[in-house]
Design a protein around this motif. Structure first.
Motif, PDB file in Angstrom:
ATOM      1  N   ALA A 240      29.485 -53.237  68.781  1.00 17.41           N
ATOM      2  CA  ALA A 240      30.493 -54.295  68.789  1.00 17.41           C
ATOM      3  C   ALA A 240      31.848 -53.764  68.320  1.00 17.41           C
ATOM      4  O   ALA A 240      32.897 -54.108  68.874  1.00 17.41           O
ATOM      5  CB  ALA A 240      30.043 -55.453  67.906  1.00 17.41           C
TER       6      ALA A 240
ATOM      7  N   VAL B 217      31.641 -58.500  74.379  1.00 16.89           N
ATOM      8  CA  VAL B 217      31.540 -58.886  72.964  1.00 16.89           C
ATOM      9  C   VAL B 217      30.748 -60.178  72.835  1.00 16.89           C
ATOM     10  O   VAL B 217      29.871 -60.309  71.964  1.00 16.89           O
ATOM     11  CB  VAL B 217      32.945 -59.040  72.343  1.00 16.89           C
TER      12      VAL B 217
ATOM     13  N   HIS C 267      41.840 -57.661  67.380  1.00 18.81           N
ATOM     14  CA  HIS C 267      40.694 -56.817  67.718  1.00 18.81           C
ATOM     15  C   HIS C 267      40.522 -55.684  66.696  1.00 18.81           C
ATOM     16  O   HIS C 267      39.389 -55.331  66.345  1.00 18.81           O
ATOM     17  CB  HIS C 267      40.855 -56.241  69.121  1.00 18.81           C
TER      18      HIS C 267
ATOM     19  N   ASP D 179      38.812 -57.180  63.688  1.00 20.71           N
ATOM     20  CA  ASP D 179      37.378 -57.380  63.943  1.00 20.71           C
ATOM     21  C   ASP D 179      36.635 -56.050  63.886  1.00 20.71           C
ATOM     22  O   ASP D 179      35.527 -55.976  63.335  1.00 20.71           O
ATOM     23  CB  ASP D 179      37.176 -58.040  65.310  1.00 20.71           C
TER      24      ASP D 179
ATOM     25  N   LEU E 280      33.618 -51.919  71.112  1.00 17.91           N
ATOM     26  CA  LEU E 280      34.218 -52.826  72.097  1.00 17.91           C
ATOM     27  C   LEU E 280      35.552 -53.377  71.586  1.00 17.91           C
ATOM     28  O   LEU E 280      36.533 -53.459  72.329  1.00 17.91           O
ATOM     29  CB  LEU E 280      33.259 -53.969  72.409  1.00 17.91           C
ATOM     30  N   HIS E 281      35.587 -53.744  70.309  1.00 23.67           N
ATOM     31  CA  HIS E 281      36.828 -54.271  69.748  1.00 23.67           C
ATOM     32  C   HIS E 281      37.909 -53.194  69.693  1.00 23.67           C
ATOM     33  O   HIS E 281      39.094 -53.473  69.948  1.00 23.67           O
ATOM     34  CB  HIS E 281      36.577 -54.850  68.358  1.00 23.67           C
TER      35      HIS E 281
ATOM     36  N   TYR F 120      32.032 -50.533  77.520  1.00 22.62           N
ATOM     37  CA  TYR F 120      33.094 -49.717  76.920  1.00 22.62           C
ATOM     38  C   TYR F 120      33.579 -48.672  77.920  1.00 22.62           C
ATOM     39  O   TYR F 120      34.776 -48.503  78.137  1.00 22.62           O
ATOM     40  CB  TYR F 120      32.535 -49.046  75.662  1.00 22.62           C
TER      41      TYR F 120
ATOM     42  N   ARG G 140      35.931 -58.644  76.457  1.00 25.02           N
ATOM     43  CA  ARG G 140      35.651 -59.870  75.693  1.00 25.02           C
ATOM     44  C   ARG G 140      34.287 -60.442  76.069  1.00 25.02           C
ATOM     45  O   ARG G 140      33.528 -60.901  75.204  1.00 25.02           O
ATOM     46  CB  ARG G 140      36.744 -60.913  75.958  1.00 25.02           C
TER      47      ARG G 140
ATOM     48  N   ALA H 164      26.476 -52.542  75.900  1.00 25.29           N
ATOM     49  CA  ALA H 164      27.831 -52.595  75.353  1.00 25.29           C
ATOM     50  C   ALA H 164      28.546 -51.271  75.574  1.00 25.29           C
ATOM     51  O   ALA H 164      29.743 -51.246  75.908  1.00 25.29           O
ATOM     52  CB  ALA H 164      27.788 -52.927  73.861  1.00 25.29           C
TER      53      ALA H 164
END
Length: 394
Positions: free
Chosen positions: A238, A223, A261, A264, A241-242, A200, A220, A196
């Protein structure tokens, strides 16, 4: 020459004229180019031919290339170190023979490299990374099983530090290559949170290429690949990433998606203490910094006013990495510029400079804002001119 290019060139010529303390009449006398032509060129209404560009460049003590291409790179040890970095990564899967220290010793050096990156010590990184990467390539090549996965994790983090230097100093092709190598190392490590982190970082490539839509799709997808956030590390991965997806959606002027986002990321950040997770700063403070970034990217006056008002009540903790704190003040300056407050913006950029000078000096948005401030001040603010010259914005 397309209109947008003519407009950008005109702004660079105007900024260079003002930084030299010249009026258009004075530039006319020095260059032999008529006042009306200078006015049209600076306004972006006319593209200068080669003769006009040469004459203006000579009068401004610049080269035509300076005016066409914008500010050049700053002088730095970084540029001298780049060829060795390129040489080392060229043989990543065929590393040269040499010693490999035990993993705990390698981990200590990688930890220092991560710290240098988040504190914006790019020159030191550029000099130290080639030998460290060479040794880590050998470690991955020679190890097996769990030890190979551990070595690959260290390699991925080290590559990320090297990429920060390449990206900040304008070596976009090298940066893209390093990002792919980070993804390769993360896949060997078989670590979802690290993969992840690689996704990023990969977004840098999309940002620099102006490919926001595929970049947002890649975030996305990353995620969707994440396992349930059952640990703090997975929740942090996570959330990161959002947060990055929110910035990308904001730059694409998709407010609903950007705010979704952010929501989240907020939910995930409730379970994450502020800190570095696989080299990414994540937590409640980092989320606040991203809120400001999203407001700037969306550019909506109401959001900008709310963000600037919030900055009067909250400031990033000194415990946060220097790069992240300086980025906050860079974005605050951008927000203030969009609200028509150039003096406040200048003060914010000066704060960012005190926190992380190497980061600020190599930041393209800083150069853009400083050049705009020089034009607005008509070149009469000597402190601003010194700042802009230091950053090679004029």
């Amino acid at each position: 020459m397309p209109g947008a290019t003519a407009a950008a060139l005109g702004q660079r010529i105007e900024t260079a004229r003002l930084s030299a303390g010249l009026t258009r009449r004075q530039l006319e006398k020095l260059s032999g180019v008529s006042y009306s032509t200078i006015r049209k060129v600076e306004g972006g209404d006319r593209s200068p031919g080669d003769g006009v560009l040469d004459a203006l460049a000579r009068a401004l003590d610049r080269t035509p290339e300076d005016l066409l291409e914008g500010p050049g790179r700053t002088d730095s040890r970084v540029h001298r170190a780049i060829p060795e970095l390129q040489r080392v990564i060229a043989t990543y899967d065929l590393p040269e023979d040499g010693p490999v220290r035990p993993l705990p010793l390698l981990a200590a050096d990688v930890g220092q490299a991560v710290e240098d990156r988040v504190q914006s010590q790019y020159a030191r990184l550029a000099e130290r990374m080639p030998p460290l990467l060479g040794e880590l390539f050998r470690a991955v090549d020679q190890a097996q099983g769990v030890e190979r996965e551990q070595a690959a994790r260290l390699l991925a983090l080290a590559i990320r530090s090297a990429d920060a230097t390449a990206y900040k100093y304008g070596y976009q092709d090298l940066s893209a290559r390093l990002v792919e190598l980070m993804r390769w190392a993360a896949s060997i490590a078989a670590n979802p949170a690290l993969e992840a982190a690689a996704a990023y970082v990969r977004m840098e490539t999309f940002f620099s290429a102006g490919q926001l839509a595929p970049g947002l799709r890649s975030l996305r997808a990353a995620v969707d690949r994440m396992p349930a956030p059952t640990t703090e590390l997975l929740a942090a991965a996570a959330a990161a990433l959002h947060m990055r997806a929110a910035v990308a959606a904001g730059r694409m002027r998709r407010p609903d998606e950007a705010r979704e986002h952010l929501r989240d990321a907020e939910v995930l950040s409730r379970h994450v203490r502020e800190g570095l997770y696989d080299g990414t700063a994540v937590g409640p403070d980092s989320l606040e910094i991203h809120r400001l970034s999203v407001a700037v990217e969306l550019g909506e006056p109401r959001d900008l006013r709310e963000a600037v008002d919030a900055a009067a009540r909250w400031a990033p903790s000194r415990d946060l990495p220097a790069e992240r704190r300086s980025h906050y003040y860079i974005d605050l300056g951008r927000a203030q510029m969009l609200l028509g407050r150039p003096q406040h913006a200048q003060e914010s950029l000066l704060v960012a400079r005190r926190i992380a000078p190497q980061h600020v000096r190599e930041h393209g948005q800083v150069r853009t804002e400083l050049a705009t401030m020089v034009r607005l001040s008509r070149g009469r603010d000597e402190q601003l001119l010194q700042f802009a010259r230091w950053a090679r914005a004029v």
